[in-house]
Write a protein that holds these residues in place. Structure first.
Motif, mmCIF file in Angstrom:
data_model
loop_
_atom_site.group_PDB
_atom_site.id
_atom_site.type_symbol
_atom_site.label_atom_id
_atom_site.label_comp_id
_atom_site.label_asym_id
_atom_site.label_seq_id
_atom_site.Cartn_x
_atom_site.Cartn_y
_atom_site.Cartn_z
ATOM 1 N N UNK A 1 0.743 -1.198 0.061
ATOM 2 C CA UNK A 1 -0.065 0.064 0.020
ATOM 3 C C UNK A 1 0.795 1.201 -0.107
ATOM 4 N N UNK A 2 0.201 2.201 -0.419
ATOM 5 C CA UNK A 2 0.981 3.738 -0.383
ATOM 6 C C UNK A 2 2.069 3.650 -1.260
ATOM 7 N N UNK A 3 1.932 3.330 -2.755
ATOM 8 C CA UNK A 3 3.107 3.264 -3.740
ATOM 9 C C UNK A 3 2.379 3.768 -4.916
ATOM 10 N N UNK A 4 2.718 3.790 -6.104
ATOM 11 C CA UNK A 4 2.259 4.142 -7.360
ATOM 12 C C UNK A 4 2.178 3.015 -8.316
ATOM 13 N N UNK B 1 -2.542 -6.135 1.470
ATOM 14 C CA UNK B 1 -2.798 -4.820 1.538
ATOM 15 C C UNK B 1 -2.234 -4.106 0.313
ATOM 16 N N UNK B 2 -3.346 -3.343 -0.632
ATOM 17 C CA UNK B 2 -2.952 -2.925 -1.796
ATOM 18 C C UNK B 2 -3.557 -1.459 -1.814
ATOM 19 N N UNK B 3 -4.063 -0.614 -0.835
ATOM 20 C CA UNK B 3 -4.408 0.188 -0.605
ATOM 21 C C UNK B 3 -3.516 1.625 -1.273
ATOM 22 N N UNK B 4 -4.302 2.778 -1.469
ATOM 23 C CA UNK B 4 -3.493 3.675 -1.891
ATOM 24 C C UNK B 4 -2.457 3.563 -3.030
ATOM 25 N N UNK B 5 -2.921 3.029 -4.248
ATOM 26 C CA UNK B 5 -2.034 2.854 -5.467
ATOM 27 C C UNK B 5 -3.147 3.457 -6.406
ATOM 28 N N UNK B 6 -2.853 2.903 -7.764
ATOM 29 C CA UNK B 6 -3.485 3.415 -9.014
ATOM 30 C C UNK B 6 -4.011 2.096 -9.629
ATOM 31 N N UNK C 1 -8.037 3.105 -4.708
ATOM 32 C CA UNK C 1 -7.580 2.831 -5.889
ATOM 33 C C UNK C 1 -8.864 3.287 -6.983
ATOM 34 N N UNK C 2 -8.860 2.908 -8.247
ATOM 35 C CA UNK C 2 -9.660 3.197 -9.071
ATOM 36 C C UNK C 2 -10.332 2.129 -9.741
ATOM 37 N N UNK C 3 -10.717 1.276 -8.868
ATOM 38 C CA UNK C 3 -11.377 -0.208 -9.283
ATOM 39 C C UNK C 3 -12.829 0.302 -9.820
ATOM 40 N N UNK D 1 -12.953 -2.173 0.638
ATOM 41 C CA UNK D 1 -13.052 -1.666 -0.931
ATOM 42 C C UNK D 1 -13.565 -0.203 -1.065
ATOM 43 N N UNK D 2 -13.413 0.394 -0.025
ATOM 44 C CA UNK D 2 -13.729 1.767 0.187
ATOM 45 C C UNK D 2 -13.034 2.683 -0.805
ATOM 46 N N UNK D 3 -13.461 4.019 -1.175
ATOM 47 C CA UNK D 3 -12.845 4.851 -1.963
ATOM 48 C C UNK D 3 -12.235 4.421 -3.290
ATOM 49 N N UNK D 4 -13.123 3.589 -4.081
ATOM 50 C CA UNK D 4 -12.788 3.258 -5.537
ATOM 51 C C UNK D 4 -14.263 3.775 -6.334
ATOM 52 N N UNK D 5 -14.437 3.266 -7.315
ATOM 53 C CA UNK D 5 -15.445 3.723 -8.315
ATOM 54 C C UNK D 5 -16.399 2.432 -8.456
ATOM 55 N N UNK D 6 -16.688 1.658 -7.495
ATOM 56 C CA UNK D 6 -17.311 0.513 -7.730
ATOM 57 C C UNK D 6 -18.863 1.152 -8.001
ATOM 58 N N UNK D 7 -19.765 0.126 -8.511
ATOM 59 C CA UNK D 7 -20.894 0.498 -8.677
ATOM 60 C C UNK D 7 -21.937 -0.908 -8.472
ATOM 61 N N UNK D 8 -23.265 -0.696 -8.723
ATOM 62 C CA UNK D 8 -23.994 -1.771 -8.807
ATOM 63 C C UNK D 8 -24.621 -1.930 -7.378
ATOM 64 N N UNK D 9 -25.256 -2.952 -6.789
ATOM 65 C CA UNK D 9 -25.791 -3.310 -5.625
ATOM 66 C C UNK D 9 -24.772 -3.990 -4.778
#
Length: 524
Positions: free
Chosen positions: A158-161, A180-185, A209-211, A231-239
């Motif tokens: 996490x916290x890399x690029x 843990x892969x948080x705060x990446x792209x 991330x930008x999932x 899985x917070x702070x992504x672009x996930x959609x649906x139910x």
């Protein structure tokens, strides 16, 4: 006696000196593990704290270098088993020579400014169990080759690029317990087919991330999860998939800051999640959020047409019908109202008759019925429903119905909410009516967060179990509660009140919202 000349004395001492030099062994060369560590030092371009200054080729034992831990083997030399140089602001890259440390078990280089890609040669260090490279400037795709490490259990990048999609090769990380892969792209969809193969996974953090896409229902098959699914702070959609309710009750969900929509399912462990798990999803509704779901309007095709009334002049062939007269409509409406009123009078009459028959004995039954429902109205975050915590609470509630014996607080029948802190102004009825949800469950009972009044005074309520206790234990319980209530310390939560009854013991303390244990241990 005549002394020997100096030249003769030197000739006699020369053979002895040669024997001494031949007996002393030459300086041992640096071990291969030490050379690999010097390669890492050479790859570091900036060492502002001089963390690696003691690493020298003139020192034949790398086990004495700062940040290096060794283990003894059957051979004569010790081998490097741990490398921990964290938080030193080192700049540079990771050299492939680190892969030659075949007995390296723990690699901890977090909190630096290392850049570039993770070298594929690192997969040659087959003894690695933990790799902590978070909070650096590493780039490239997810290093899928690390899944070839047969003993890898902890991987924190996490916290890399890092960027790109999460590869299907994640399924090869069968021994992985914490990922843990948080705060990446990272972008693209969460690989649904890969997740069920990670049978040992206990913690998964893909936040910030930008999932995109939907949350895969396959996440519900991760039965080894015991910590956080984030899985917070992504672009996930649906139910929200109801399959997430199959996860163990100890799992904490974090689905915040996405584009999820629909009603939150109330199946399994989903029913015990608090509102913070679902915040900042504008399309979500239902419990535990205070956003009601709107009923879908009936479609035109499914609506039933009103019946048609055929007048006396209408033909059997379906001619035009005559409208009902206004007087007939009024008569039907009055008759309906009168019928409803009559039924209401009968119901009220029967109720009062039954109450008169019950007499004084009925009041005791009603009181006991109210006590039987004691805990569910108080802790009503659906804990009386499908979740494991709820079924426990509900079971205890059914067990207490009709139980008229036992001594409550102070030896009474009903129990009493005793305030330890003078500033505690809550009544028992107010506690019962307050909304709450489960914080956790352990050997010492269930802990709820209770929001009182206007929502500005949360408290933590620990239920100590429902087993019947002897009335004489009340004095001991009250004495211990009073002693704990007098403690004032910055690291001890304040005891506000307690409740004692034959079947219910509650402890009310301040609610402290201070993050989670994992963040505290890592210092983030």
């Amino acid at each position: 006696m005549r002394s020997l000349p100096h030249s003769s004395l030197g000739i006699l001492l020369l053979p002895a000196l040669l024997l001494v030099l031949a007996a002393s062994p030459p300086a041992a060369p640096l071990s291969p593990d030490g050379l690999a560590l010097l390669a890492f030092k050479a790859a570091v371009t900036d060492d502002p704290t001089s963390a690696l200054s003691a690493w020298s080729a003139n020192d034949t034992d790398p086990c004495r270098w700062p940040g290096v831990a060794c283990v003894n083997t059957s051979s004569t030399e010790a081998r490097v088993a741990g490398l921990a140089v964290a938080g030193k602001n080192l700049s540079g890259r990771l050299p492939p020579e680190l892969g030659s440390l075949s007995l390296l078990r723990r690699l901890n280089l977090h909190g630096n400014r290392l850049s570039g890609a993770v070298p594929p040669a690192l997969s040659n260090a087959t003894s690695l169990r933990s790799v902590f490279l978070y909070d650096n400037n590493l780039t490239g795709a997810f290093p899928a080759f690390l899944c070839d490490l047969p003993r890898l259990q902890n991987l924190d990048l996490s916290k890399n690029a890092l960027a790109g999609p999460l590869p299907p090769a994640l399924g090869r990380c069968r021994q992985l317990q914490r990922l843990l892969l948080a705060n990446n792209g990272f972008s693209g969809r969460i690989p649904a087919a890969t997740l069920p193969q990670m049978k040992s996974l206990q913690l998964l953090d893909l936040s910030s991330n930008s999932l995109t896409g939907a949350i895969p229902p396959e996440l519900g098959k991760l039965q080894a999860l015991a910590g956080t699914l984030n899985v917070s702070r992504n672009r996930l959609s649906g139910a929200v998939p109801p399959e997430l309710g199959r996860l163990p009750a100890t799992v904490t969900l974090d689905l915040r800051f996405n584009n999820l929509s629909g009603e939150i399912p109330q199946s399994g462990s989903l029913a015990s999640q608090g509102p913070t798990a679902f915040l900042n999803n504008p399309g979500l509704c239902g419990f535990p959020l205070q956003v009601p779901c709107r009923a879908a309007p009936p479609s035109a095709s499914s609506s039933t047409p009103p019946p048609t009334t055929t007048g006396s002049g209408g033909s059997a062939g379906g001619g035009p019908s005559q409208p009902m007269k206004t007087s007939l409509i009024v008569l039907i409406s009055v008759a309906d109202a009168a019928g409803v009123a009559l039924i209401g009078v009968i119901v009220v009459y029967i109720y009062w008759k039954l109450r008169d028959r019950r007499g004084d004995g009925g009041g005791d039954d009603e009181d006991e019925e109210g006590r039987g429902l004691f805990f569910c109205p108080c802790m009503r975050a659906n804990t009386c429903g499908d979740s494991s915590e709820g079924s426990d609470a509900g079971g205890d509630g059914e067990k207490k119905r009709g139980n008229g014996s036992g001594g409550g607080g102070g030896g009474g029948e009903d129990g009493e909410l005793v305030a330890i802190d003078k500033g505690f102004r809550m009544e028992l009825d107010e506690l019962l009516r307050s909304s709450a949800y489960v914080l956790g469950k352990g050997g010492k009972g269930i802990v709820y967060k209770v929001v009182v009044g206007n929502g500005t005074t949360p408290v933590a309520v620990r239920r100590l179990g429902g087993g019947t206790a002897a009335p004489e234990r009340y004095k001991e319980f009250a004495a211990e509660a009073g002693a704990v209530g007098r403690v004032r310390h910055a690291n001890v939560v304040r005891l506000r009140a307690y409740y004692w009854s034959p079947d219910e013991k509650l402890v009310v303390t301040d609610f402290i919202n201070n993050g989670n244990l994992a963040s505290a241990l890592r210092g983030t």
